[in-house]
Every structure is written in structure tokens, then in C-alpha cells.
Design a protein around this motif. Sequence first.
Motif, PDB file in Angstrom:
ATOM      1  N   LEU A  41      -5.940  60.160  53.110  1.00 31.72           N
ATOM      2  CA  LEU A  41      -4.492  60.211  52.716  1.00 31.72           C
ATOM      3  C   LEU A  41      -3.795  60.356  53.702  1.00 31.72           C
ATOM      4  O   LEU A  41      -2.723  59.989  53.866  1.00 31.72           O
ATOM      5  N   ASP A  42      -4.343  60.862  55.216  1.00 32.76           N
ATOM      6  CA  ASP A  42      -3.570  60.886  56.041  1.00 32.76           C
ATOM      7  C   ASP A  42      -2.956  59.285  56.757  1.00 32.76           C
ATOM      8  O   ASP A  42      -2.095  59.016  56.987  1.00 32.76           O
ATOM      9  N   ALA A  43      -3.987  58.448  56.453  1.00 38.05           N
ATOM     10  CA  ALA A  43      -3.897  57.232  56.776  1.00 38.05           C
ATOM     11  C   ALA A  43      -2.978  56.489  55.870  1.00 38.05           C
ATOM     12  O   ALA A  43      -2.023  55.610  56.316  1.00 38.05           O
ATOM     13  N   GLY A  74       6.882  51.799  53.632  1.00 36.98           N
ATOM     14  CA  GLY A  74       7.120  52.220  52.103  1.00 36.98           C
ATOM     15  C   GLY A  74       5.834  52.057  51.265  1.00 36.98           C
ATOM     16  O   GLY A  74       4.853  51.606  51.550  1.00 36.98           O
ATOM     17  N   VAL A  75       5.971  52.846  50.065  1.00 37.56           N
ATOM     18  CA  VAL A  75       4.749  52.660  49.236  1.00 37.56           C
ATOM     19  C   VAL A  75       4.249  51.417  48.688  1.00 37.56           C
ATOM     20  O   VAL A  75       3.293  51.123  48.655  1.00 37.56           O
ATOM     21  N   GLN A  76       5.506  50.683  48.082  1.00 33.89           N
ATOM     22  CA  GLN A  76       5.153  49.430  47.442  1.00 33.89           C
ATOM     23  C   GLN A  76       4.770  48.402  48.709  1.00 33.89           C
ATOM     24  O   GLN A  76       3.781  47.641  47.943  1.00 33.89           O
ATOM     25  N   ALA A  77       5.281  48.422  49.485  1.00 30.75           N
ATOM     26  CA  ALA A  77       4.941  47.429  50.340  1.00 30.75           C
ATOM     27  C   ALA A  77       3.650  47.515  51.370  1.00 30.75           C
ATOM     28  O   ALA A  77       2.871  46.581  51.683  1.00 30.75           O
ATOM     29  N   ALA A  91     -16.670  51.595  51.638  1.00 31.37           N
ATOM     30  CA  ALA A  91     -16.704  53.227  51.951  1.00 31.37           C
ATOM     31  C   ALA A  91     -15.375  53.683  51.374  1.00 31.37           C
ATOM     32  O   ALA A  91     -15.239  54.716  50.735  1.00 31.37           O
ATOM     33  N   MET A  92     -14.098  52.967  51.572  1.00 36.05           N
ATOM     34  CA  MET A  92     -12.943  53.519  50.862  1.00 36.05           C
ATOM     35  C   MET A  92     -13.287  53.561  49.280  1.00 36.05           C
ATOM     36  O   MET A  92     -12.660  54.618  48.696  1.00 36.05           O
ATOM     37  N   TYR A  93     -13.922  52.613  48.867  1.00 33.93           N
ATOM     38  CA  TYR A  93     -13.638  52.606  47.301  1.00 33.93           C
ATOM     39  C   TYR A  93     -14.691  53.613  46.684  1.00 33.93           C
ATOM     40  O   TYR A  93     -15.053  53.873  45.454  1.00 33.93           O
ATOM     41  N   ARG A  94     -15.530  54.295  47.804  1.00 35.45           N
ATOM     42  CA  ARG A  94     -16.297  55.469  47.048  1.00 35.45           C
ATOM     43  C   ARG A  94     -15.503  56.725  47.035  1.00 35.45           C
ATOM     44  O   ARG A  94     -15.995  57.527  46.221  1.00 35.45           O
ATOM     45  N   TYR A  95     -14.293  56.611  47.555  1.00 37.64           N
ATOM     46  CA  TYR A  95     -13.548  58.044  47.456  1.00 37.64           C
ATOM     47  C   TYR A  95     -12.307  57.824  46.505  1.00 37.64           C
ATOM     48  O   TYR A  95     -11.765  58.729  46.095  1.00 37.64           O
ATOM     49  N   PHE A  96     -11.744  56.533  46.494  1.00 36.37           N
ATOM     50  CA  PHE A  96     -10.546  56.080  45.743  1.00 36.37           C
ATOM     51  C   PHE A  96     -10.687  54.849  44.919  1.00 36.37           C
ATOM     52  O   PHE A  96     -10.922  53.863  45.710  1.00 36.37           O
ATOM     53  N   ALA A  97     -10.256  54.830  43.753  1.00 40.94           N
ATOM     54  CA  ALA A  97     -10.247  53.491  42.883  1.00 40.94           C
ATOM     55  C   ALA A  97      -9.602  52.706  43.378  1.00 40.94           C
ATOM     56  O   ALA A  97      -9.775  51.471  43.364  1.00 40.94           O
ATOM     57  N   ASN A  98      -8.242  52.939  43.709  1.00 39.39           N
ATOM     58  CA  ASN A  98      -7.092  51.949  44.005  1.00 39.39           C
ATOM     59  C   ASN A  98      -5.970  52.319  44.564  1.00 39.39           C
ATOM     60  O   ASN A  98      -6.066  53.735  45.010  1.00 39.39           O
ATOM     61  N   LYS A  99      -4.888  51.792  44.793  1.00 34.60           N
ATOM     62  CA  LYS A  99      -3.780  52.540  45.462  1.00 34.60           C
ATOM     63  C   LYS A  99      -3.123  53.627  44.748  1.00 34.60           C
ATOM     64  O   LYS A  99      -2.709  54.542  45.119  1.00 34.60           O
ATOM     65  N   ASP A 100      -2.967  53.416  43.170  1.00 33.90           N
ATOM     66  CA  ASP A 100      -2.369  54.088  42.655  1.00 33.90           C
ATOM     67  C   ASP A 100      -3.042  55.483  42.606  1.00 33.90           C
ATOM     68  O   ASP A 100      -2.513  56.600  42.539  1.00 33.90           O
ATOM     69  N   ASP A 101      -4.402  55.562  42.724  1.00 34.15           N
ATOM     70  CA  ASP A 101      -5.266  56.768  42.768  1.00 34.15           C
ATOM     71  C   ASP A 101      -4.805  57.355  43.971  1.00 34.15           C
ATOM     72  O   ASP A 101      -4.673  58.681  44.254  1.00 34.15           O
ATOM     73  N   ILE A 102      -4.773  56.786  45.088  1.00 37.45           N
ATOM     74  CA  ILE A 102      -4.256  57.219  46.263  1.00 37.45           C
ATOM     75  C   ILE A 102      -3.072  58.081  46.265  1.00 37.45           C
ATOM     76  O   ILE A 102      -2.695  59.011  46.761  1.00 37.45           O
ATOM     77  N   ILE A 103      -2.008  57.226  45.739  1.00 32.36           N
ATOM     78  CA  ILE A 103      -0.573  57.749  45.497  1.00 32.36           C
ATOM     79  C   ILE A 103      -0.530  59.166  44.517  1.00 32.36           C
ATOM     80  O   ILE A 103       0.001  60.248  45.121  1.00 32.36           O
ATOM     81  N   VAL A 163       3.142  58.743  38.037  1.00 32.47           N
ATOM     82  CA  VAL A 163       3.942  59.688  39.322  1.00 32.47           C
ATOM     83  C   VAL A 163       5.023  60.477  38.722  1.00 32.47           C
ATOM     84  O   VAL A 163       5.093  61.550  39.066  1.00 32.47           O
ATOM     85  N   ARG A 164       5.618  59.960  37.728  1.00 34.44           N
ATOM     86  CA  ARG A 164       6.754  60.694  37.185  1.00 34.44           C
ATOM     87  C   ARG A 164       6.282  61.998  36.602  1.00 34.44           C
ATOM     88  O   ARG A 164       7.109  63.002  36.695  1.00 34.44           O
ATOM     89  N   ASP A 165       5.144  61.775  35.833  1.00 37.05           N
ATOM     90  CA  ASP A 165       4.672  62.835  34.833  1.00 37.05           C
ATOM     91  C   ASP A 165       4.366  63.991  35.814  1.00 37.05           C
ATOM     92  O   ASP A 165       4.308  65.251  35.747  1.00 37.05           O
ATOM     93  N   ARG A 166       3.303  63.623  37.158  1.00 38.97           N
ATOM     94  CA  ARG A 166       3.026  64.376  37.895  1.00 38.97           C
ATOM     95  C   ARG A 166       4.082  64.978  38.747  1.00 38.97           C
ATOM     96  O   ARG A 166       3.999  66.305  38.764  1.00 38.97           O
ATOM     97  N   LEU A 167       4.985  64.569  39.006  1.00 41.55           N
ATOM     98  CA  LEU A 167       6.183  65.123  39.907  1.00 41.55           C
ATOM     99  C   LEU A 167       7.061  66.192  38.864  1.00 41.55           C
ATOM    100  O   LEU A 167       7.105  67.223  39.266  1.00 41.55           O
ATOM    101  N   ARG A 168       7.219  65.665  37.577  1.00 42.18           N
ATOM    102  CA  ARG A 168       7.950  66.407  36.643  1.00 42.18           C
ATOM    103  C   ARG A 168       7.276  67.573  36.208  1.00 42.18           C
ATOM    104  O   ARG A 168       7.719  68.829  36.355  1.00 42.18           O
TER     105      ARG A 168
END
Length: 239
Positions: free
Chosen positions: A27-29, A38-41, A57-69, A135-140
Amino acid sequence: MYSLFCYPPGMPKISDETRALRRAQILDAAWRCFQRQGVQATTMEEIIAEARMSASAMYRYFANKDDIIATAIGTSLSGLKSLLEPVFADSCLDTPSAFVARVAATIDAFTARRGYNLSTMAVHGWSESQHNPAVRDRLRGHYLGFREMLAARATSWRSAGGLPPGADPDAVGNALLSLILGYVVQAAVMRDVNPAALAAGLEAIERCGGRHGVDAAPPLRPASAVPARAPRSRRRRRS
């Protein structure tokens, strides 16, 4: 074929503590990458390189970028909420100016990180929420809960006489949330705000309200009630 969180025979299992540390490292990275471009780039490959981990190793912790976001947003908002709970519980903050100043100071302390600032990440998150329903639902969900906490605080101020008897706590909560989120925007974009200046401005507004009274201000006259001025008739001079 092994699933994301199952390991081949003989591979040592990762403890919960190690898993939490690795996820925090990723997450720090990701935040540093998001801060730079930016997020999209940002790509998963860039996050993997920034975290100095292999792809496997990365994919053992997060499935994809959306999961990280999603995890980054949830982790940051939950962490901030935990820090703000003592502020909400502090009965000595008996005016909106003192309360909001403490909230702003807590936000400043929480968002300043090495290599990135979470105020900037908040703006990226709001942008992402405009086209990412998850993301919108989580923020809301987080902001609705925060707004309810602010409304509850407004109720306590009203009970103590700090707000007029007819004040609507929900309306006050809406206003306070707008003010606090506006502070985050200024911190990310203007970068020249601080809790003391915010408190000074709010104190000036409070003094103005106390001097004139909330109900003393005359109602604004609607434009339709203002009589139209009759046009001047132009008479020709006689020669």
C-alpha cells in the motif's frame, strides 16, 4: 492450480503479522506511485517495482489494482476514523471552531507521510469514484458514517446551548462535513492552510452570530418582490 491464498505443499505459510506487514508495504508503494502519476496512470508493474517484490509475491496479497485501490481507501479512512474518535469524545471542544480545528490538526498529522500525502490521495480517490462504482460506494459509506457522527456532535452542542434550539443537527453535520472536506482540498491543492487559520475564521463567524443573533438578521428580499423601476420617459426639448 492453486488459488490466490493457497500454497503448494512444502511452502511455509505466512503468519497474520507478516501478511499485514507485506500488505502495508504494498500500500505504501502504491500510494507513492499514485502521488507521482495518479491512480489511472499507475500500473501494477510499477507498484510491484516500487514495492521491490516479485509479481508472484504481489498477487499473493492483492488480486489486482482495483483491490489495492479499495484497500488503500478503506485502510486510510478507517485509520483516520480511529484517530478522530477521541476528538469526538472530548467534551471540552464545546464550540464548532475548537472542534473543527482539532479535526483539521488530526487530519494533518495523519495524512503527512514519507514520500506522499494522503490529502492528495483523497483527491485522487474522489476522482476515481466518479467512474468506479465500488470506490464510490466505499467512500459514500465512510462519509455517511462520518456525517452522522458530526450530526450527533451538533445535537450535543444544541443541548448545551451552543446552538440555537431550532438548529437542525443534520444540516449542521452537512455543513461541517463540507467544511472539513474543503480543508482537505485546500491542503492538497492550495497547500497554504493550517488548523489555526481555520479556527480563527470560524471564531470570527461565531462572534458575528453571537453579536447579531441567529434570528436577528432580516430575511433577504426575493428579487420578484422588488418593484421594477419605471422606465424614464424621454421628452424632446422644444426649440
